[in-house]
Design a protein around this motif. Structure first.
Motif, mmCIF file in Angstrom:
data_model
loop_
_atom_site.group_PDB
_atom_site.id
_atom_site.type_symbol
_atom_site.label_atom_id
_atom_site.label_comp_id
_atom_site.label_asym_id
_atom_site.label_seq_id
_atom_site.Cartn_x
_atom_site.Cartn_y
_atom_site.Cartn_z
ATOM 1 N N THR A 86 0.836 -1.202 0.000
ATOM 2 C CA THR A 86 0.000 0.000 0.000
ATOM 3 C C THR A 86 0.874 1.256 0.000
ATOM 4 O O THR A 86 2.042 1.213 0.409
ATOM 5 N N GLY A 87 0.297 2.363 -0.432
ATOM 6 C CA GLY A 87 1.006 3.640 -0.409
ATOM 7 C C GLY A 87 1.504 4.009 0.975
ATOM 8 O O GLY A 87 2.681 4.372 1.140
ATOM 9 N N PRO A 88 0.644 3.942 2.019
ATOM 10 C CA PRO A 88 1.122 4.263 3.369
ATOM 11 C C PRO A 88 2.272 3.360 3.816
ATOM 12 O O PRO A 88 3.238 3.833 4.421
ATOM 13 N N ASP A 89 2.187 2.055 3.512
ATOM 14 C CA ASP A 89 3.261 1.142 3.909
ATOM 15 C C ASP A 89 4.545 1.406 3.130
ATOM 16 O O ASP A 89 5.646 1.292 3.678
ATOM 17 N N LEU A 90 4.423 1.772 1.845
ATOM 18 C CA LEU A 90 5.614 2.119 1.063
ATOM 19 C C LEU A 90 6.261 3.385 1.604
ATOM 20 O O LEU A 90 7.485 3.453 1.741
ATOM 21 N N THR A 121 1.794 -4.719 -10.365
ATOM 22 C CA THR A 121 0.473 -4.099 -10.421
ATOM 23 C C THR A 121 0.282 -3.143 -9.254
ATOM 24 O O THR A 121 0.884 -3.310 -8.192
ATOM 25 N N ASP A 122 -0.583 -2.143 -9.453
ATOM 26 C CA ASP A 122 -0.829 -1.110 -8.440
ATOM 27 C C ASP A 122 -2.194 -1.296 -7.788
ATOM 28 O O ASP A 122 -2.912 -0.349 -7.551
ATOM 29 N N ALA A 123 -2.509 -2.537 -7.466
ATOM 30 C CA ALA A 123 -3.828 -2.832 -6.911
ATOM 31 C C ALA A 123 -4.004 -2.318 -5.485
ATOM 32 O O ALA A 123 -5.118 -2.207 -4.999
ATOM 33 N N ALA A 124 -2.936 -1.980 -4.813
ATOM 34 C CA ALA A 124 -3.023 -1.561 -3.409
ATOM 35 C C ALA A 124 -3.462 -0.106 -3.281
ATOM 36 O O ALA A 124 -3.208 0.723 -4.148
ATOM 37 N N SER A 125 -4.147 0.200 -2.166
ATOM 38 C CA SER A 125 -4.582 1.584 -1.923
ATOM 39 C C SER A 125 -3.374 2.483 -1.693
ATOM 40 O O SER A 125 -2.380 2.073 -1.107
ATOM 41 N N GLY A 126 -3.457 3.702 -2.192
ATOM 42 C CA GLY A 126 -2.386 4.669 -2.018
ATOM 43 C C GLY A 126 -1.327 4.619 -3.091
ATOM 44 O O GLY A 126 -0.400 5.417 -3.087
ATOM 45 N N VAL A 127 -1.418 3.670 -4.015
ATOM 46 C CA VAL A 127 -0.533 3.623 -5.176
ATOM 47 C C VAL A 127 -1.391 4.061 -6.345
ATOM 48 O O VAL A 127 -2.208 3.295 -6.851
ATOM 49 N N THR A 128 -1.262 5.325 -6.748
ATOM 50 C CA THR A 128 -2.197 5.871 -7.726
ATOM 51 C C THR A 128 -2.015 5.294 -9.119
ATOM 52 O O THR A 128 -2.997 5.122 -9.828
ATOM 53 N N GLY A 161 0.969 9.230 2.421
ATOM 54 C CA GLY A 161 0.534 7.857 2.175
ATOM 55 C C GLY A 161 0.173 7.556 0.739
ATOM 56 O O GLY A 161 -0.479 6.555 0.460
ATOM 57 N N VAL A 162 0.604 8.402 -0.193
ATOM 58 C CA VAL A 162 0.265 8.236 -1.611
ATOM 59 C C VAL A 162 1.556 8.251 -2.434
ATOM 60 O O VAL A 162 2.407 9.126 -2.263
ATOM 61 N N VAL A 163 1.676 7.275 -3.351
ATOM 62 C CA VAL A 163 2.851 7.191 -4.214
ATOM 63 C C VAL A 163 2.462 6.924 -5.660
ATOM 64 O O VAL A 163 1.367 6.441 -5.942
ATOM 65 N N VAL A 164 3.372 7.252 -6.539
ATOM 66 C CA VAL A 164 3.330 6.850 -7.945
ATOM 67 C C VAL A 164 4.592 6.036 -8.174
ATOM 68 O O VAL A 164 5.651 6.349 -7.621
#
Length: 169
Positions: A86-90, A121-128, A161-164
């Motif tokens: 997830t974005g927050p975990d990354l 794949t970017d299926a996790a939340s926070g990975v736009t 908590g958001v990444v690309v």
């Protein structure tokens, strides 16, 4: 607790050592031992590289801890989709504390059988989104002298908590 220190004098070739903080600066070199960051001499940058992460031959998530090693390897038995953490975990796991902070990593596909591709794949939340080709192709021959498929990626924080994720190589 600790306190900040400001040095307002010129540090010449005597160097600076901060033992508790893990910082060593000697004759123009920069080294953070605890964080394993090295910038040494005129011959280039020397970086620490621990053991690569061997990814599971499944559709299991590629976690921040795996990415943090810098190199992830997999010899897939079939084509595999690998979702990101997830974005927050990354952000937390990679130390991306401010917008624009980034972390680079590689995925190596060691399969010698064509079609056994790895797709991030970017299926996790926070990975736009993943910008660029998310597929790390298998090499399509059995000549060991030929390089394996490699994808180079950059995780960039764009918000709390958001990444690309960008394919950069």
């Amino acid at each position: 607790g600790g306190s900040d220190v400001t040095v307002n004098t010129l540090v010449s070739d005597l160097g600076v050592t901060v033992t508790a903080g893990g910082l060593t600066v000697t004759a123009g070199n920069f080294e953070v031992v605890a964080g394993r960051t090295y910038l040494k001499g005129a011959d280039g940058i020397v970086r620490y590289q621990g053991a690569p992460t061997a990814l599971a031959d499944s559709t299991a998530t590629v976690t921040a801890a795996m990415i943090k090693t810098g190199i992830c390897t997999l010899t897939p038995g079939a084509a595999r989709s690998k979702p990101t953490d997830t974005g927050p975990d990354l952000c937390t796991g990679l130390g991306l504390g401010a917008d624009g902070d980034s972390f680079d990593f590689s995925i190596i596909n060691a399969s010698a059988t064509g079609g056994r591709n790895i797709t991030l794949t970017d299926a996790a939340s926070g990975v736009t989104e993943i910008i660029g080709n998310p597929i790390v192709a298998a090499r399509d021959d059995t000549d060991d002298a030929i390089s394996v498929g490699v994808g180079r990626f950059r995780v960039r924080r764009t918000g709390a908590g958001v990444v690309v994720i960008y394919r950069i190589g």
